[in-house]
Design a protein around this motif. Sequence first.
Motif, PDB file in Angstrom:
ATOM      1  N   ALA A   6       0.023  -9.686 -10.792  1.00 57.15           N
ATOM      2  CA  ALA A   6      -1.407  -9.418 -10.610  1.00 57.15           C
ATOM      3  C   ALA A   6      -1.663  -7.910 -10.541  1.00 57.15           C
ATOM      4  N   LEU A   7      -0.805  -7.197  -9.828  1.00 62.00           N
ATOM      5  CA  LEU A   7      -0.963  -5.739  -9.729  1.00 62.00           C
ATOM      6  C   LEU A   7      -0.837  -5.072 -11.092  1.00 62.00           C
ATOM      7  N   ALA A   8       0.097  -5.538 -11.903  1.00 60.37           N
ATOM      8  CA  ALA A   8       0.252  -4.976 -13.244  1.00 60.37           C
ATOM      9  C   ALA A   8      -1.009  -5.211 -14.075  1.00 60.37           C
ATOM     10  N   THR A   9      -1.637  -6.349 -13.882  1.00 60.22           N
ATOM     11  CA  THR A   9      -2.836  -6.709 -14.633  1.00 60.22           C
ATOM     12  C   THR A   9      -4.049  -5.889 -14.201  1.00 60.22           C
ATOM     13  N   VAL A  10      -4.161  -5.602 -12.923  1.00 60.59           N
ATOM     14  CA  VAL A  10      -5.351  -4.915 -12.399  1.00 60.59           C
ATOM     15  C   VAL A  10      -5.032  -3.504 -11.906  1.00 60.59           C
ATOM     16  N   ALA A  11      -3.957  -2.923 -12.383  1.00 60.09           N
ATOM     17  CA  ALA A  11      -3.475  -1.622 -11.887  1.00 60.09           C
ATOM     18  C   ALA A  11      -4.550  -0.540 -11.893  1.00 60.09           C
ATOM     19  N   PHE A  12      -5.422  -0.552 -12.869  1.00 59.65           N
ATOM     20  CA  PHE A  12      -6.475   0.458 -12.963  1.00 59.65           C
ATOM     21  C   PHE A  12      -7.380   0.455 -11.736  1.00 59.65           C
ATOM     22  N   TYR A  13      -7.489  -0.682 -11.068  1.00 54.86           N
ATOM     23  CA  TYR A  13      -8.396  -0.825  -9.928  1.00 54.86           C
ATOM     24  C   TYR A  13      -7.695  -0.624  -8.579  1.00 54.86           C
ATOM     25  N   ILE A  14      -6.421  -0.276  -8.622  1.00 50.35           N
ATOM     26  CA  ILE A  14      -5.703   0.093  -7.396  1.00 50.35           C
ATOM     27  C   ILE A  14      -5.882   1.600  -7.263  1.00 50.35           C
ATOM     28  N   THR A  15      -7.022   1.973  -6.754  1.00 49.36           N
ATOM     29  CA  THR A  15      -7.442   3.374  -6.679  1.00 49.36           C
ATOM     30  C   THR A  15      -6.763   4.092  -5.510  1.00 49.36           C
ATOM     31  N   PRO A  16      -6.851   5.411  -5.476  1.00 48.85           N
ATOM     32  CA  PRO A  16      -6.323   6.139  -4.323  1.00 48.85           C
ATOM     33  C   PRO A  16      -6.927   5.667  -2.997  1.00 48.85           C
ATOM     34  N   ASP A  17      -8.194   5.287  -3.002  1.00 47.88           N
ATOM     35  CA  ASP A  17      -8.839   4.785  -1.783  1.00 47.88           C
ATOM     36  C   ASP A  17      -8.202   3.462  -1.350  1.00 47.88           C
ATOM     37  N   VAL A  18      -7.975   2.574  -2.301  1.00 45.54           N
ATOM     38  CA  VAL A  18      -7.322   1.286  -2.009  1.00 45.54           C
ATOM     39  C   VAL A  18      -5.924   1.537  -1.432  1.00 45.54           C
ATOM     40  N   LYS A  19      -5.187   2.439  -2.051  1.00 45.07           N
ATOM     41  CA  LYS A  19      -3.834   2.755  -1.573  1.00 45.07           C
ATOM     42  C   LYS A  19      -3.871   3.355  -0.171  1.00 45.07           C
ATOM     43  N   ALA A  20      -4.840   4.214   0.094  1.00 49.69           N
ATOM     44  CA  ALA A  20      -4.953   4.841   1.419  1.00 49.69           C
ATOM     45  C   ALA A  20      -5.244   3.795   2.493  1.00 49.69           C
ATOM     46  N   GLN A  21      -6.127   2.839   2.196  1.00 51.08           N
ATOM     47  CA  GLN A  21      -6.429   1.782   3.163  1.00 51.08           C
ATOM     48  C   GLN A  21      -5.174   0.946   3.455  1.00 51.08           C
ATOM     49  N   ALA A  22      -4.435   0.629   2.403  1.00 53.16           N
ATOM     50  CA  ALA A  22      -3.211  -0.163   2.578  1.00 53.16           C
ATOM     51  C   ALA A  22      -2.182   0.613   3.391  1.00 53.16           C
ATOM     52  N   GLN A  23      -2.010   1.889   3.087  1.00 48.14           N
ATOM     53  CA  GLN A  23      -1.028   2.699   3.807  1.00 48.14           C
ATOM     54  C   GLN A  23      -1.403   2.859   5.277  1.00 48.14           C
ATOM     55  N   GLU A  24      -2.697   2.961   5.545  1.00 51.67           N
ATOM     56  CA  GLU A  24      -3.145   3.065   6.939  1.00 51.67           C
ATOM     57  C   GLU A  24      -2.778   1.797   7.714  1.00 51.67           C
ATOM     58  N   LYS A  25      -3.021   0.637   7.099  1.00 49.60           N
ATOM     59  CA  LYS A  25      -2.695  -0.638   7.751  1.00 49.60           C
ATOM     60  C   LYS A  25      -1.185  -0.770   7.922  1.00 49.60           C
ATOM     61  N   LEU A  26      -0.419  -0.385   6.918  1.00 50.39           N
ATOM     62  CA  LEU A  26       1.042  -0.436   7.028  1.00 50.39           C
ATOM     63  C   LEU A  26       1.522   0.477   8.155  1.00 50.39           C
ATOM     64  N   GLY A  27       0.896   1.640   8.278  1.00 52.89           N
ATOM     65  CA  GLY A  27       1.245   2.563   9.349  1.00 52.89           C
ATOM     66  C   GLY A  27       1.010   1.964  10.719  1.00 52.89           C
ATOM     67  N   GLN A  28      -0.046   1.167  10.858  1.00 54.04           N
ATOM     68  CA  GLN A  28      -0.324   0.497  12.129  1.00 54.04           C
ATOM     69  C   GLN A  28       0.763  -0.528  12.441  1.00 54.04           C
ATOM     70  N   TRP A  29       1.154  -1.304  11.436  1.00 52.34           N
ATOM     71  CA  TRP A  29       2.154  -2.349  11.652  1.00 52.34           C
ATOM     72  C   TRP A  29       3.547  -1.785  11.874  1.00 52.34           C
ATOM     73  N   PHE A  30       3.875  -0.739  11.121  1.00 53.54           N
ATOM     74  CA  PHE A  30       5.225  -0.184  11.190  1.00 53.54           C
ATOM     75  C   PHE A  30       5.296   1.067  12.051  1.00 53.54           C
ATOM     76  N   LYS A  31       4.190   1.398  12.705  1.00 54.76           N
ATOM     77  CA  LYS A  31       4.121   2.539  13.631  1.00 54.76           C
ATOM     78  C   LYS A  31       4.555   3.839  12.971  1.00 54.76           C
ATOM     79  N   THR A  32       4.066   4.032  11.745  1.00 52.63           N
ATOM     80  CA  THR A  32       4.348   5.277  11.021  1.00 52.63           C
ATOM     81  C   THR A  32       3.032   5.846  10.549  1.00 52.63           C
ATOM     82  N   PRO A  33       2.976   7.154  10.359  1.00 57.20           N
ATOM     83  CA  PRO A  33       1.734   7.743   9.847  1.00 57.20           C
ATOM     84  C   PRO A  33       1.477   7.263   8.423  1.00 57.20           C
TER      85      PRO A  33
END
Length: 122
Positions: free
Chosen positions: A87-114
């Motif tokens: 699915a990511l390969a199909t919609v890669a154009f729409y995985i914007t820097p903003d989308v990535k930043a939101q995901a990384q922020e949530k991952l940081g909360q779960w894994f206690k990393t910045p």
Amino acid sequence: MDTTRYQKLFTQQGFWRKLGPRARSLGRETLEKALYLYYAVQSPLTPKWAKRVIYGALGYFILPLDAIPDLAPLVGYTDDLSVMAAALATVAFYITPDVKAQAQEKLGQWFKTPATPAYTDA
């Protein structure tokens, strides 16, 4: 894999329920892909066709019965990861820097990393 039948199975509540108590046990790679898709589908910039692809992949992810049971050690999320990667390969154009930043922020909360800054073309 045709995920059309899984599109109707996706709900935000089901998504967060799947991730919530066992987020860390899913592994960072699986979580990252799931979160990229989740935040991309929330974006008004993502077209309807791409949202259908994402809903199908996330519906498969939250479905309790899938090809490889999620309770199987090490391999339980392999099929989920494969569907999300396609699915990511199909919609890669729409995985914007903003989308990535939101995901990384949530991952940081779960894994206690910045949060890791999203890649930019600077």
